[in-house]
Design an enzyme around this catalytic site. Structure first.
Site, PDB file in Angstrom:
ATOM      1  CG  ASN A   1      -8.877  21.679  51.308  1.00  0.00           C
ATOM      2  OD1 ASN A   1      -9.207  20.521  51.624  1.00  0.00           O
ATOM      3  ND2 ASN A   1      -8.180  21.934  50.202  1.00  0.00           N
TER       4      ASN A   1
ATOM      5  CG  PHE B   1     -10.961  12.116  49.579  1.00  0.00           C
ATOM      6  CD1 PHE B   1     -10.524  13.259  48.934  1.00  0.00           C
ATOM      7  CD2 PHE B   1     -10.403  10.905  49.209  1.00  0.00           C
ATOM      8  CE1 PHE B   1      -9.555  13.202  47.941  1.00  0.00           C
ATOM      9  CE2 PHE B   1      -9.423  10.833  48.216  1.00  0.00           C
ATOM     10  CZ  PHE B   1      -8.998  11.984  47.590  1.00  0.00           C
TER      11      PHE B   1
ATOM     12  CB  SER C   1      -6.119  14.563  48.698  1.00  0.00           C
ATOM     13  OG  SER C   1      -6.500  15.162  49.934  1.00  0.00           O
TER      14      SER C   1
ATOM     15  CG  ASN D   1      -6.332  17.576  53.321  1.00  0.00           C
ATOM     16  OD1 ASN D   1      -5.448  18.024  54.042  1.00  0.00           O
ATOM     17  ND2 ASN D   1      -6.878  18.283  52.342  1.00  0.00           N
ATOM     18  CB  THR D   2      -6.795  10.676  52.423  1.00  0.00           C
ATOM     19  OG1 THR D   2      -8.061  11.306  52.187  1.00  0.00           O
ATOM     20  CG2 THR D   2      -7.027   9.207  52.741  1.00  0.00           C
TER      21      THR D   2
ATOM     22  CE  LYS E   1      -6.119  18.026  41.419  1.00  0.00           C
ATOM     23  NZ  LYS E   1      -7.452  18.605  41.715  1.00  0.00           N
TER      24      LYS E   1
ATOM     25  CG  ASN F   1      -4.623  17.812  45.063  1.00  0.00           C
ATOM     26  OD1 ASN F   1      -5.147  18.724  45.690  1.00  0.00           O
ATOM     27  ND2 ASN F   1      -5.184  16.629  44.954  1.00  0.00           N
TER      28      ASN F   1
END
Length: 364
Positions: free
Chosen positions: A112, A116, A175, A177-178, A217, A246
């Site tokens: 994925n 966010f 994450s 993805n940021t 996390k 994560n």
């Protein structure tokens, strides 16, 4: 039609949909009450007591599934011992362009790059208010807006916004993805973030009369030296626990079939080895007292038991449900009870760390 047959039919139907569309249909199904509740009694030996909280069993729904806090109580009714809403950012944001979720059925993995996407603080606060003090452990996973000029301030804002509702907080800096978010795992940046977050938590304690636990996390991709720095900062700043881990940016061990080259975080079965090694290394570094939640690749009672033996106090899953459906919850809990029966151990805590040395000696 029996319950299992009905669930299998639904699961097959969801697999025909785009992954993100299937996720949305699942959320709507939970909101409608169509998903059945778990009726089996919970083995008291599976209960876990941490901080001022009692988890009826160790299995939680990981953040990312219920980003906007739409269905926490429905998830608890499915049999989860707790659930986690978020990640939530101060302002609503759309996330990355679609498509941004990809199934890897041959590997039982998911990639994925949501980024966010969420409705923001105000919307989540309204939903949590509407629970009217409903019971059950519901954590809040806080993040930072992609275009934030002060990401640390975004985390602080999340602590203040949700302290009265959160059973615990997760500070998500892992994450992939940021852009730049994982840079917050670097020691100097992490020290500043944790100092501010814990100060905000302490301010909230004075206001609400309860000290909400704060967990960090982390990613499974940090090298051992950086992991040592992270654990030392967690202990120094008196953070209440770790979540390991994560998603990973690694594609090692994949079959090479399906959309495996898509960018984003990889979760599911391919993450189990890497995340469990990281869990064990973190446990060895932190010592026996720091609570740790083990996440990554749990898709059976055996993998859940292995996480506990590698150092986890609690567990979370998400991706395995994409392939196995909610019956997996009961399968894992029943299997953990059977493991206690087999070993003669009185509790999951008694099983913890049995294989931590073995796992910690491995390389990801």
């Amino acid at each position: 039609m029996s319950g299992n047959v009905f669930e299998t039919a639904i699961q097959k139907g969801l697999q025909l949909l785009d992954a993100e569309a299937a996720h949305r249909v699942t959320i709507l199904g939970l909101k409608s009450g169509l998903v059945p509740s778990r009726t089996s009694p919970v083995d008291a030996r599976l209960a876990v007591n941490l901080w001022d909280l009692t988890f009826p069993n160790p299995l939680g729904m990981a953040a990312g599934f219920d980003k906007n806090g739409e269905v926490p109580d429905a998830l608890l009714k499915l049999g989860f011992g707790y659930t986690e809403a978020g990640s939530v950012t101060p302002r609503a944001q759309p996330g990355n362009p679609k498509p941004r979720v990809f199934r890897l059925p041959n590997d039982l993995g998911v990639i994925n790059r949501y980024g966010f996407n969420n409705d923001g603080h105000a919307a989540l606060r309204d939903r949590l208010k509407a629970r009217n003090g409903a019971s059950g452990v519901v954590g809040i996973n806080v993040g930072a807006n992609k275009d934030s000029e002060d990401r640390n301030a975004d985390y602080v804002a999340g602590i203040h916004e949700f302290a009265e509702f959160a059973s615990y907080f997760t500070v998500n800096i892992s994450s992939p993805n940021t852009p730049g978010l994982r840079d917050l795992q670097a020691r100097s940046a992490l020290a500043d973030l944790l100092t501010r977050v814990m100060a905000a938590r302490d301010d909230a304690t004075a206001e609400i009369g309860r000290q909400v636990p704060v967990l960090l996390k982390i990613a499974p991709d940090v090298v051992e030296g950086d992991l040592k720095d992270i654990v030392e900062e967690v202990l120094d700043k008196k953070v209440d626990g770790l979540i390991v881990s994560n998603t990973t940016i690694s594609r090692e061990g994949l079959s090479g079939e399906g959309p495996f080259q898509e960018t984003g975080g990889l979760s599911g079965r391919p993450l189990f080895q890497r995340s469990t090694i990281m869990l064990a290394k973190a446990r060895k570094m932190a010592g026996p007292d720091l609570p740790i939640i083990g996440v990554g690749g749990i898709d059976s009672a055996e993998t859940a038991w292995e996480k506990i033996q590698a150092g986890a106090d609690l567990l979370q899953l998400y991706s395995a449900l994409v392939f196995k459906g909610p019956s997996l919850i009961d399968e894992i809990l029943t299997g953990l009870t059977a493991k206690l029966d087999e070993t003669g151990l009185p509790s999951l805590r008694a099983a913890r760390d049995a294989s931590v040395d073995d796992w910690a000696s491995k390389e990801p």
